[in-house]
Design a protein around this motif. Structure first.
Motif, PDB file in Angstrom:
ATOM      1  N   SER A   1      47.220  36.539  27.702  1.00  0.00           N
ATOM      2  CA  SER A   1      46.890  35.898  29.368  1.00  0.00           C
ATOM      3  C   SER A   1      47.913  34.566  28.260  1.00  0.00           C
ATOM      4  CB  SER A   1      45.949  35.550  29.797  1.00  0.00           C
ATOM      5  OG  SER A   1      44.543  35.223  29.616  1.00  0.00           O
ATOM      6  N   MET A   2      47.223  33.954  26.626  1.00  0.00           N
ATOM      7  CA  MET A   2      48.079  32.715  25.936  1.00  0.00           C
ATOM      8  C   MET A   2      49.066  32.744  25.438  1.00  0.00           C
ATOM      9  SD  MET A   2      43.970  31.463  24.751  1.00  0.00           S
ATOM     10  CE  MET A   2      44.683  30.292  23.929  1.00  0.00           C
TER      11      MET A   2
ATOM     12  N   ARG B   1      38.270  33.715  19.925  1.00  0.00           N
ATOM     13  CA  ARG B   1      39.084  33.936  21.546  1.00  0.00           C
ATOM     14  C   ARG B   1      39.851  33.025  20.484  1.00  0.00           C
ATOM     15  NH1 ARG B   1      36.058  32.090  27.009  1.00  0.00           N
ATOM     16  NH2 ARG B   1      38.077  32.496  27.475  1.00  0.00           N
ATOM     17  N   GLY B   2      40.898  33.018  21.364  1.00  0.00           N
ATOM     18  CA  GLY B   2      42.039  31.726  21.307  1.00  0.00           C
ATOM     19  C   GLY B   2      41.849  30.543  21.717  1.00  0.00           C
ATOM     20  N   GLU B   3      41.287  30.336  22.865  1.00  0.00           N
ATOM     21  CA  GLU B   3      40.938  29.319  23.775  1.00  0.00           C
ATOM     22  C   GLU B   3      39.900  28.660  22.367  1.00  0.00           C
ATOM     23  OE1 GLU B   3      40.876  32.288  24.561  1.00  0.00           O
ATOM     24  OE2 GLU B   3      41.567  32.038  26.693  1.00  0.00           O
ATOM     25  N   TYR B   4      39.394  29.023  21.818  1.00  0.00           N
ATOM     26  CA  TYR B   4      38.250  28.343  20.803  1.00  0.00           C
ATOM     27  C   TYR B   4      39.025  27.578  19.056  1.00  0.00           C
ATOM     28  CZ  TYR B   4      34.054  29.554  23.050  1.00  0.00           C
ATOM     29  OH  TYR B   4      33.236  30.201  24.426  1.00  0.00           O
ATOM     30  N   ARG B   5      40.030  26.918  19.752  1.00  0.00           N
ATOM     31  CA  ARG B   5      40.854  26.667  18.661  1.00  0.00           C
ATOM     32  C   ARG B   5      40.366  26.425  17.715  1.00  0.00           C
ATOM     33  NH1 ARG B   5      46.485  27.164  16.848  1.00  0.00           N
ATOM     34  NH2 ARG B   5      46.523  28.875  18.177  1.00  0.00           N
TER      35      ARG B   5
ATOM     36  N   ALA C   1      44.223  35.880  22.093  1.00  0.00           N
ATOM     37  CA  ALA C   1      45.264  35.574  22.753  1.00  0.00           C
ATOM     38  C   ALA C   1      44.915  35.552  24.025  1.00  0.00           C
ATOM     39  CB  ALA C   1      46.234  35.947  22.003  1.00  0.00           C
ATOM     40  N   GLY C   2      43.552  35.268  24.326  1.00  0.00           N
ATOM     41  CA  GLY C   2      43.238  35.162  25.787  1.00  0.00           C
ATOM     42  C   GLY C   2      42.838  36.955  26.388  1.00  0.00           C
TER      43      GLY C   2
END
Lengths: 160, 437
Positions: free
Chosen positions: A68-69, B131-135, B173-174
Motif C-alpha cells: 500500500s505504500m 515496516r515502511g512507515e517507520y522510515r 512497503a506497507g
C-alpha cells in the motif's frame, strides 16, 4: 534512468546486502527509496528496477500492486495520512478524517489541485499510545486535536 | 524526550536505557553494560546459550507467544547451508507501538541480541525487517549499525573474537500481512507478502531457503539481559510458565496512555487504574483487548482478577498477544468497534486463502449494514457463522485474527447488535453527536 548519486550509492549497497544470486530481495527497498526521489512508481522505474535486480517487469508490477505504500500515481508534496484504526478511533480520529476531507475538498488518495497536499485514510501506523496520530510523509504527529490538524493543514498548504 | 512519563510500577529491563541522554549511541550503550552479554556468550557453548534462553521462559513477543529457546533449538546448527537471523520489526498489529521505542532508544541492544542469536545457531548474517512507515527508525538503525561496524562490533573478527557477523536493515512497503513470519520471508525475498505452507518452518527452511531464526524485536532485545544476568533471573520476573517483562502499550480510554514495561502477571485492573491513571473522564470500563486487535475482547467483569500473562488470558479464551492493550469505555459502540476492526482485516487480507479473503469482505459488509441501521436479527447469527467458518482454514493466522474478535464481540455484546436493528441509528453515535454539539 538516472538517479541522484546518493540513491545510486544506496542501490549499490542494497544489491550487496543479500546472498549472491538473490538480488531480487533488493527490489522492494529500491522501489521505496526511488519513489521518495521521483514521486511515484512509474513504468520506467519498474523497468529499471526489473533490469537491475534481474527479473521481468511483470514480476515487479505484481509486487508493486501488493504494497500500500507504493503509489502508481504521484501523491501531493505533503502526503497526509490519517490513522482511523481502533486506538485512534477511540480518540475520535474519524472526526479528524472528516474534518480534513471537508477542509481540503478531497477524499481518500486524492490530491489538491495545486499538488500540495494529498490525503489517505491509513491503517494502524504504530502510534497507538499517542493517539490520534497522523503521518505527513514519514513524520509522525501525535495527540492530534482538531485545532492542531487545522493549523497543520494551513501550514502545509503554504509550505515550500 | 520520552513519549510518555514512565510509571513507578514498571520493571525496566529492556527499556532501562530509555530516556538516557543519547541513548541510541554506542558510547552510551557501552557505558551501561552494552555488549557484555555478547562477550559472555562468546565463551559459552552454543547449546548453553540456547539453554539459557529456554530457562528464561521467554516467549515470543510478537503475538504468538511461542517459546523462543525452543524455536532456536529447531535450527539445524550443523546444516551445511548458511544460517540467518531475521528480526521482525514490521510492528503493525493495531494497538501496538513498542518495537518502535526499542529501536529508537536502544538500537545496540537489538544488534547485540542478533549477535548472540548468531552465536547460538552459527549464523553470520541477519536482516532487520522494518515496516515502511517507520522510515525514521531505519535511519536510526542504519546509523547504529554503521557505528557498530566502525568500532568493530559488527563485520569480520568482532573485537578480536574471531566471530563474523553482518547485519542489514530492510524496509517493508506497507502490508500488515508481512508481520506474519512466512509472508515476511517472501517479502524479504522481493515478492508479494503471501504466507508459505508450513512445515517446513523457518527454523529449517527460512530466508533464502536456509535455516533461519525469526523473532520479534522485543524477543531479540530480551536476549542480552538474559545472557548477562542468567535465564533464571529473567524467568523470576514473570509467572511460572512465562518469564520476564512485557512492553505493554496502553491505548484507548485511559488517562495516561503510553508504553510501559511491566512484569508478566501484572493485574489488569491495577494496570488500567494505576499505571494508566484510570479511565478517561471517570467513565466505566466496557471492553478490553489484551494484545492487539486480533485478540478476543474481554468484558469489564472478565477483567476482574485477570493478569497480563499467557495463561490468565488463555483461561479467559483470549490471548496475551503483542502487548497492544485497547481500553474501551461505556460510551463505545461495539458494533462500530467490530466494524473498524473488520475493515482493517478486509484491507490487509492478502487474498491467498479464500476463507480469509471472502470472509473478511463479507463480515465487513454485514457490519457496515448493521452500523447504518440496516441489520436484521438473522444477521447477528450470520456474523458468528461466517467468522467461525474462517477459523483454522487458512495458511496463516490472519483469518483467525479477523474471526476471533468478531466472534467475541457478537457473543459478549449481542444486545448492542439488537439495538442497531431495523433501521435504528447507532445509539452511541447519537449520544456522541449531542455531546459534540
Amino acid at each position: 534512468m538516472t538517479f541522484s548519486a546518493e540513491l545510486e550509492t544506496r542501490f549499490e549497497k542494497l544489491l550487496k546486502s543479500y546472498p549472491a544470486g538473490r538480488e531480487r530481495a533488493a527490489m522492494i527497498p529500491m522501489l521505496m527509496y526511488a519513489q521518495d526521489e521521483i514521486g511515484s512508481i512509474t513504468d520506467e522505474l519498474v523497468e529499471e528496477v526489473a533490469r537491475r535486480v534481474g527479473v521481468t517487469s511483470l514480476q515487479v508490477h505484481e509486487v508493486v500492486s501488493y504494497y500500500s505504500m507504493l503509489h502508481r500515481k504521484p501523491m501531493g508534496k505533503y502526503h497526509v495520512q490519517i490513522c482511523t484504526n481502533i486506538s485512534c478511533l477511540l480518540w475520535d480520529a474519524d472526526k479528524l478524517w472528516e474534518q480534513a476531507t471537508k477542509k481540503l475538498g478531497i477524499g481518500h488518495k486524492e490530491v489538491t489541485a495545486d499538488g500540495q497536499i494529498s490525503l489517505e485514510e491509513v491503517e494502524c501506523v504504530g502510534a497507538c499510545s499517542w493517539a490520534p496520530a497522523i503521518q505527513v510523509n514519514y513524520d509522525f504527529h501525535h495527540f492530534v486535536t482538531p485545532e492542531k490538524l487545522d493549523q497543520l493543514l494551513d501550514s502545509l498548504g503554504k509550505k515550500q | 524526550m520520552l513519549y510518555n512519563e514512565p510509571s513507578p510500577l514498571e520493571t525496566r529491563i529492556l527499556s532501562r536505557r530509555f530516556g538516557l541522554p543519547n541513548s541510541a549511541a554506542l558510547d552510551t550503550y557501552l557505558a551501561t553494560d552494552g555488549y557484555q552479554a555478547f562477550r559472555k556468550a562468546v565463551g559459552m557453548k552454543p547449546e548453553d546459550i540456547v539453554n539459557e534462553v529456554k530457562i528464561s521462559n521467554l516467549r515470543g513477543r510478537g503475538g504468538a507467544g511461542f517459546p523462543t529457546g525452543m524455536k532456536w533449538s529447531f535450527v539445524p546448527r550443523t546444516s551445511p547451508k548458511p544460517k540467518y537471523i531475521v528480526v521482525n520489526a514490521d510492528e503493525s498489529e493495531p494497538g501496538t507501538c513498542k518495537d518502535r521505542l526499542l529501536i529508537e532508544y536502544d538500537p545496540h541492544q537489538l544488534i547485540e541480541g542478533c549477535l548472540i542469536a548468531g552465536l547460538a545457531v552459527d549464523a553470520h548474517k541477519g536482516w532487520i525487517y522494518i515496516r515502511g512507515e517507520y522510515r525514521y527508525l531505519i535511519e536510526i538503525m542504519d546509523k547504529a549499525i554503521g557505528e557498530a561496524y566502525q568500532k568493530g562490533w559488527l563485520g569480520k573478527n568482532i573485537q578480536g573474537t574471531g566471530v563474523d557477523f553482518d547485519l542489514y536493515t530492510h524496509t517493508g512497503a506497507g502490508a500488515y500481512e508481512c508481520g506474519e513470519e512466512s509472508a515476511l520471508l517472501e517479502s524479504l525475498e522481493g515478492k508479494r507478502g503471501v504466507p508459505r505452507i508450513r512445515p517446513p518452518f523457518p527454523a529449517v527452511v527460512g530466508a533464502f531457503q536456509c535455516p533461519t531464526i525469526l523473532n520479534n524485536v522485543e524477543s531479540i532485545c530480551a536476549v542480552p539481559p538474559i545472557i548477562l544476568n542468567g535465564g533464571q533471573a529473567f524467568a523470576d520476573l514473570g509467572v511460572p510458565k512465562a518469564g520476564g517483562t512485557k512492553l505493554t502499550c496502553l491505548t484507548g480510554h485511559v488517562n495516561k496512555p503510553g508504553v510501559y514495561e511491566l512484569r508478566l502477571g501484572f493485574p489488569v485492573m491495577q494496570m488500567i487504574n494505576e499505571v494508566g491513571g484510570g479511565m478517561r473522564n471517570g467513565k466505566k470500563l466496557k471492553a478490553f483487548i489484551p494484545g492487539g486487535s486480533s485478540c478476543p475482547l474481554l468484558t469489564a467483569a472478565e477483567c476482574e482478577g485477570a493478569t497480563m500473562d499467557y495463561d490468565s488470558m488463555a483461561a479467559r479464551k483470549s490471548m496475551l498477544g503483542s502487548g497492544g492493550v485497547v481500553v474501551m469505555d461505556e460510551d463505545t459502540c461495539m458494533v462500530k468497534a467490530a466494524l473498524r476492526i473488520m475493515r482493517f482485516y478486509a484491507h490487509e487480507s492478502c487474498g491467498w486463502c479464500i476463507p480469509c479473503r471472502e470472509g473478511t469482505t463479507w463480515l465487513r459488509k454485514v457490519l457496515i449494514r448493521f452500523h447504518e441501521g440496516g441489520g436484521t436479527r438473522e444477521d447477528i447469527d450470520l456474523l458468528g457463522d461466517v467468522a467461525k467458518n474462517m477459523l483454522g482454514r487458512t495458511f496463516c493466522p490472519l483469518g483467525d485474527a479477523a474471526a476471533l474478535p468478531t466472534i467475541s464481540i457478537v457473543e459478549k455484546f449481542r444486545e448492542e447488535f439488537e439495538d442497531h436493528l431495523n433501521g435504528r441509528p447507532c445509539p452511541f453515535e447519537h449520544a456522541r453527536e449531542a455531546v459534540l454539539v
